[in-house]
Design a protein around this motif. Structure first.
Motif, PDB file in Angstrom:
ATOM      1  N   LEU A 186      80.273   8.043   9.297  1.00 58.84           N
ATOM      2  CA  LEU A 186      79.256   7.217   9.950  1.00 58.84           C
ATOM      3  C   LEU A 186      78.841   7.869  11.261  1.00 58.84           C
ATOM      4  CD1 LEU A 186      81.080   3.795   9.526  1.00 58.84           C
ATOM      5  CD2 LEU A 186      78.870   4.389   8.476  1.00 58.84           C
ATOM      6  N   PRO A 187      77.641   7.588  11.740  1.00 64.62           N
ATOM      7  CA  PRO A 187      77.287   8.078  13.082  1.00 64.62           C
ATOM      8  C   PRO A 187      78.250   7.469  14.108  1.00 64.62           C
ATOM      9  CG  PRO A 187      75.396   7.038  11.993  1.00 64.62           C
ATOM     10  CD  PRO A 187      76.583   6.778  11.140  1.00 64.62           C
ATOM     11  N   PRO A 188      78.357   8.086  15.285  1.00 64.81           N
ATOM     12  CA  PRO A 188      79.250   7.514  16.306  1.00 64.81           C
ATOM     13  C   PRO A 188      78.720   6.163  16.770  1.00 64.81           C
ATOM     14  CG  PRO A 188      77.859   9.232  17.240  1.00 64.81           C
ATOM     15  CD  PRO A 188      77.607   9.242  15.762  1.00 64.81           C
ATOM     16  N   GLY A 189      79.605   5.353  17.351  1.00 69.43           N
ATOM     17  CA  GLY A 189      79.132   4.052  17.837  1.00 69.43           C
ATOM     18  C   GLY A 189      80.225   3.301  18.565  1.00 69.43           C
ATOM     19  N   PRO A 190      79.866   2.181  19.183  1.00 68.97           N
ATOM     20  CA  PRO A 190      80.843   1.418  19.970  1.00 68.97           C
ATOM     21  C   PRO A 190      81.876   0.749  19.065  1.00 68.97           C
ATOM     22  CG  PRO A 190      78.778   0.223  19.795  1.00 68.97           C
ATOM     23  CD  PRO A 190      78.556   1.539  19.133  1.00 68.97           C
ATOM     24  N   LYS A 191      83.091   0.619  19.569  1.00 66.07           N
ATOM     25  CA  LYS A 191      84.129  -0.104  18.813  1.00 66.07           C
ATOM     26  C   LYS A 191      83.951  -1.584  19.082  1.00 66.07           C
ATOM     27  CE  LYS A 191      86.693   3.392  17.356  1.00 66.07           C
ATOM     28  NZ  LYS A 191      85.432   4.051  17.028  1.00 66.07           N
ATOM     29  N   GLY A 192      83.909  -2.395  18.065  1.00 63.36           N
ATOM     30  CA  GLY A 192      83.788  -3.839  18.270  1.00 63.36           C
ATOM     31  C   GLY A 192      85.122  -4.515  18.005  1.00 63.36           C
ATOM     32  N   THR A 193      85.104  -5.848  17.877  1.00 65.13           N
ATOM     33  CA  THR A 193      86.334  -6.548  17.543  1.00 65.13           C
ATOM     34  C   THR A 193      86.575  -6.408  16.042  1.00 65.13           C
ATOM     35  OG1 THR A 193      85.155  -8.583  17.120  1.00 65.13           O
ATOM     36  CG2 THR A 193      85.959  -8.265  19.360  1.00 65.13           C
ATOM     37  N   LEU A 194      87.830  -6.652  15.626  1.00 66.68           N
ATOM     38  CA  LEU A 194      88.207  -6.430  14.232  1.00 66.68           C
ATOM     39  C   LEU A 194      87.358  -7.275  13.270  1.00 66.68           C
ATOM     40  CD1 LEU A 194      90.273  -4.857  12.584  1.00 66.68           C
ATOM     41  CD2 LEU A 194      91.762  -6.873  12.676  1.00 66.68           C
ATOM     42  N   ILE A 195      87.198  -8.558  13.580  1.00 65.24           N
ATOM     43  CA  ILE A 195      86.478  -9.461  12.660  1.00 65.24           C
ATOM     44  C   ILE A 195      84.970  -9.399  12.901  1.00 65.24           C
ATOM     45  CG2 ILE A 195      86.219 -11.878  11.888  1.00 65.24           C
ATOM     46  CD1 ILE A 195      89.033 -11.190  11.437  1.00 65.24           C
ATOM     47  N   GLY A 196      84.568  -9.603  14.129  1.00 65.37           N
ATOM     48  CA  GLY A 196      83.133  -9.771  14.397  1.00 65.37           C
ATOM     49  C   GLY A 196      82.387  -8.468  14.615  1.00 65.37           C
ATOM     50  N   GLY A 197      83.111  -7.358  14.813  1.00 61.52           N
ATOM     51  CA  GLY A 197      82.429  -6.113  15.171  1.00 61.52           C
ATOM     52  C   GLY A 197      81.753  -6.296  16.512  1.00 61.52           C
ATOM     53  N   ALA A 198      80.453  -5.972  16.558  1.00 53.14           N
ATOM     54  CA  ALA A 198      79.713  -6.106  17.822  1.00 53.14           C
ATOM     55  C   ALA A 198      79.019  -7.460  17.918  1.00 53.14           C
ATOM     56  CB  ALA A 198      78.700  -4.977  17.925  1.00 53.14           C
ATOM     57  N   ALA A 199      79.384  -8.428  17.038  1.00 54.60           N
ATOM     58  CA  ALA A 199      78.660  -9.708  16.986  1.00 54.60           C
ATOM     59  C   ALA A 199      78.630 -10.390  18.355  1.00 54.60           C
ATOM     60  CB  ALA A 199      79.286 -10.624  15.948  1.00 54.60           C
ATOM     61  N   HIS A 200      79.743 -10.255  19.120  1.00 56.59           N
ATOM     62  CA  HIS A 200      79.782 -10.945  20.420  1.00 56.59           C
ATOM     63  C   HIS A 200      78.757 -10.370  21.394  1.00 56.59           C
ATOM     64  CE1 HIS A 200      82.331  -7.437  20.791  1.00 56.59           C
ATOM     65  NE2 HIS A 200      82.307  -7.558  22.100  1.00 56.59           N
ATOM     66  N   LYS A 201      78.225  -9.190  21.115  1.00 57.78           N
ATOM     67  CA  LYS A 201      77.209  -8.583  21.989  1.00 57.78           C
ATOM     68  C   LYS A 201      75.820  -9.149  21.688  1.00 57.78           C
ATOM     69  CE  LYS A 201      79.820  -5.262  23.812  1.00 57.78           C
ATOM     70  NZ  LYS A 201      80.083  -5.132  25.243  1.00 57.78           N
ATOM     71  N   PHE A 202      75.695  -9.826  20.549  1.00 55.15           N
ATOM     72  CA  PHE A 202      74.364 -10.315  20.151  1.00 55.15           C
ATOM     73  C   PHE A 202      74.042 -11.645  20.820  1.00 55.15           C
ATOM     74  CE2 PHE A 202      72.413  -7.497  17.000  1.00 55.15           C
ATOM     75  CZ  PHE A 202      73.367  -6.499  17.076  1.00 55.15           C
TER      76      PHE A 202
END
Ligand code: HEM
Length: 450
Positions: free
Chosen positions: A12-28
């Motif tokens: 995959l392209p590089p990217g930010p690490k999110g939380t295990l379940i939500g990924g980056a959902a909390h950033k939305f």
């Protein structure tokens, strides 16, 4: 399986690490704009992250965006975020797909050709004039609410020939209720399916049923008219498919609701953010006022004035560069594809953010500076197409862009010749990025007559 080009990389392209379940959902949430910008700046032209179980790429190179929106457009569909709004939008131009979308676009596009759009200028001028009669020096108002009311009146008059303000108020209140619920649902990773009779779902269904009744009432009134009017509904009622068929009531409901929703809040936001920027840049406002004095001499602008207001258009371009009313576009891959040397699996979402691209110093030196003069000498023609795309691009480019630009220029010049807005000191000027770039709170201003 479609495989236009072979991917070069296996991962995959590089990217930010999110939380295990939500990924980056909390950033939305409210920090979404910073998240997009940081992600693009840290990880480059193509970054990867997750929202819950869904994989998305953030594409921020104009060539990659062109590939998604133009070259590979037929292998992508609208992204899943939009589906949250289907209860209100229905299957109108914004949300429909494939052959149905193509045939509807063909039917609707002619009602937005320049000659047709120009015929709405007198309505825009008259409604703006009317609104201005109610404003006086020293009045306090919320600009985003006022512009939203104004563009809503213009939309309902141009769409349905509707003038009754009681009908309009009921319609817009119900719509707001439905949108608040749908936005809330979109933000939750876990949500009850719509068919479950939860209190929230019941409230949403009631609001949608109410909207449907209202819209179908407008359509019935349109059909009952002996002489077709100049409104869009009359034109859509007359529009014929190649096989000679016309749109059904349900199709008209979805298309007119979509045009109303896509058209009025976006334009109101463009005006709101323009005035916020002008309040911080009196030197730009002075130049605008000088252009209006020279060209308009106090008149509300009309269609013929448009080509003579280059600085007005530059200000609007620059305002939509910094604060684009639509700040992100999403597409979902319908096949396994390639993008930027990486594999895009079917079901992945590609996000493209105007907020990010419009701040790229390669094309916009000193990008945070509000500087309408940068649009002189045809900047738009000198930069890649997808360095600046407030109206999207490719086959699904905004059908109402000429309408919006004319409306915004008319309102800006009409209002700006009579009044200045002094933004109250306690105003909160942050963003609440929803489907569009909403202000975090109403923006209170005091009117100063010129
Ligand atoms: C400043 C005002 C506006 C902005 C910034 C704006 C922006 C956009 C953008 C970015 C898209 C493409 C979305 C995508 O590709 O996923 C779009 C599509 C669309 N817009 Fe606008 N818009 C504006 C005003 C209007 C107006 C006034 C109308 C109608 C009267 C309108 C109707 C539509 C429709 C129907 C689509 C879907 C087109 C399709 O997929 O075939 N918009 N708009």
């Amino acid at each position: 399986m479609l495989q236009p080009r072979k991917p070069l990389h296996s991962g995959l392209p590089p990217g930010p690490k999110g939380t295990l379940i939500g990924g980056a959902a909390h950033k939305f949430g409210d920090g979404l704009l910073d998240f997009f910008l940081e992600t693009a700046r840290t990880f480059g032209p193509l970054a990867s992250a997750r929202i819950g179980p869904k994989r998305f790429f953030l594409a921020s190179d104009p060539a990659l965006i062109e590939q998604v929106l133009v070259r590979d457009a037929k292998h992508y569909k609208k992204h899943f975020g939009l589906r949250a709004f289907i209860p209100a939008l229905g299957n109108g131009l914004v949300s429909s797909e494939g052959a149905y979308w193509r045939s509807q676009r063909k039917l609707i596009q002619p009602t937005f050709i320049p000659a047709r759009v120009r015929s709405y200028a007198p309505v825009m001028t008259a409604i703006t004039e009317d609104a201005l009669k109610k404003w006086s020096d020293g009045d306090g108002l919320n600009i985003n609410n006022e512009f939203s009311r104004l563009t809503s009146q213009i939309a309902l008059k141009t769409l349905f020939d509707l003038v009754d303000d009681g009908d309009r108020q009921h319609f817009t209140d119900t719509l707001k209720l439905a949108f608040d619920i749908m936005t809330e649902r979109l933000r939750r990773v876990l949500k009850a399916p719509l068919w479950l009779p939860t209190p929230e779902n019941i409230r949403l269904k009631r609001a949608i049923a109410d909207l449907d009744r209202t819209m179908l009432g407008f359509i019935a009134a349109g059909r009952a008219r002996k002489e077709p009017g100049d409104d869009l509904l009359s034109r859509l009622l007359a529009a014929k498919r190649e096989d000679g068929s016309h749109m059904s009531d349900r199709e008209l409901r979805d298309e007119t609701m979509t045009l109303y929703l896509a058209g009025h809040e976006t334009t109101a936001l463009a005006l709101t953010w323009t005035w916020v920027l002008l309040s911080r840049h009196p030197e730009v406002e002075d130049k605008l006022v000088a252009e209006w004095a020279r060209v308009l001499r106090g008149r509300t602008p009309e269609l013929e004035d448009m080509p003579n207001l280059p600085y007005t258009h530059a200000v609007l371009s620059e305002s939509m560069r910094l604060y684009p009313p639509v700040y992100v576009i999403g597409r979902e891959a319908t096949a396994d594809l390639e993008l930027g040397g990486y594999r895009v699996k079917r079901g992945y979402t590609i996000l493209m953010s105007q907020w990010v691209n419009h701040r790229d110093p390669t094309y916009f030196p000193d990008p945070e500076r509000f500087h309408p003069e940068r649009w002189e000498d045809n900047l738009a023609k000198r930069i890649p197409k997808f360095a600046y795309y407030p109206f999207g691009g490719g086959p699904r480019i905004c059908v109402g862009n000429a309408f919006a630009l004319m409306e915004a220029a008319i309102i800006l010049a009409a209002v700006g010749q009579r009044f200045r807005f002094r933004i109250d000191d306690n105003a909160e000027l942050g963003f609440k990025p929803q489907i569009t770039l909403m202000p975090v709170a109403p923006i209170p201003v005091t009117l100063k007559a010129r």
